[in-house]
Design a protein around this motif. Structure first.
Motif, short mmCIF file in Angstrom:
data_model
loop_
_atom_site.label_atom_id
_atom_site.label_comp_id
_atom_site.label_asym_id
_atom_site.label_seq_id
_atom_site.Cartn_x
_atom_site.Cartn_y
_atom_site.Cartn_z
N SER A 65 33.53 41.02 39.19
CA SER A 65 34.84 40.97 38.54
C SER A 65 34.78 40.85 37.01
O SER A 65 35.82 40.75 36.37
CB SER A 65 35.65 39.79 39.09
OG SER A 65 34.99 38.57 38.82
N VAL A 66 33.59 40.87 36.43
CA VAL A 66 33.44 40.76 34.97
C VAL A 66 32.71 41.98 34.43
O VAL A 66 31.65 42.36 34.96
CB VAL A 66 32.68 39.47 34.56
CG1 VAL A 66 32.48 39.43 33.05
CG2 VAL A 66 33.44 38.23 35.03
N LYS A 100 37.79 40.35 32.46
CA LYS A 100 37.76 39.64 33.73
C LYS A 100 38.88 40.21 34.60
O LYS A 100 40.04 40.29 34.16
CB LYS A 100 37.97 38.15 33.51
CG LYS A 100 38.23 37.34 34.78
CD LYS A 100 37.04 37.27 35.70
CE LYS A 100 37.35 36.38 36.91
NZ LYS A 100 36.24 36.33 37.87
#
Length: 213
Positions: A65-66, A100
């Motif tokens: 997710s980053v 993010k």
């Protein structure tokens, strides 16, 4: 025969574990390429100011997710009235960033982004060098049309910038600005050199198409 069944079972278990690990990783390790387009037009009296930004970005997901990346693009700021062109700036933008992502529903994701744009170039009419360093926080939505293609929109939420204006004739000026949600805070120096542009030169709203591979 029992050995064959045992080996087949081990192989199936191994494939299942590998598939599960791949699923858990999601986009981790994947690369993406996008190009953000920004456009702003304001009018004050007879003066019309436009800001056009084109910023290709390449990055990679360091976790599911980053993502981290960097963009290199161009920006044009122009101011015109009935008599002709008052200001015309051609600028280069270099922008490292980190994002993010949070899943909202299905293929729709919300992302928060921190970027540190570095902008430099020249205003042609006044023969003036322009340099800006900044930090920008923005939020946006990313909709995946397919697993490898998405459409994204983002909006600046907070900006900090330090701009140096160095004319060919006259004194160098440095202006520091902080604004929330890209609220305009126009100073007279900008009116003459950048045609009434906001102190933070990046456009508040941008959109783009992203490819994941």
């Amino acid at each position: 025969m029992k050995k064959l069944f045992l080996l087949a079972g081990i192989a199936l278990m191994s494939l299942n574990v590998n598939a599960q690990e791949k699923e858990d990783k999601g986009l981790e390790g994947a690369w993406f390429a996008t190009s953000q387009f920004g456009y702003t037009q304001t009018k004050s009296g007879d003066v019309k100011s436009t800001n056009i930004t084109v910023l290709p970005i390449v990055g990679t997901f360091i976790t599911p997710s980053v993502a981290v990346g960097a963009g290199v693009g161009m920006m044009n700021i122009k101011a015109e009235d009935g008599t002709g062109t008052l200001a015309n700036s051609s600028l280069i933008v270099v922008e490292p960033l980190v994002r993010k992502y949070w899943n909202v529903a299905g293929n729709l994701y919300f992302f928060g982004q921190i970027a540190t744009p570095i902008i430099s170039g020249k205003e042609k009419e006044a023969d003036t060098k322009i340099t800006q360093f900044g930090v920008a926080a923005s939020g946006g939505f990313d909709f995946f049309v397919t697993k490898n293609f998405s459409v994204e929109f983002s909006y600046n939420l907070a900006n900090f910038s330090s701009t140096t204006i160095d004319p060919k004739v006259g004194e160098k000026t440095t202006i520091t600005d902080f604004s929330l949600a890209h609220v305009a805070n126009v100073e007279s120096t900008y009116n003459g050199v950048l045609g009434g542009s906001n102190p933070t030169l990046t456009t508040p709203l941008s959109f783009g198409f992203k490819f994941v591979f």
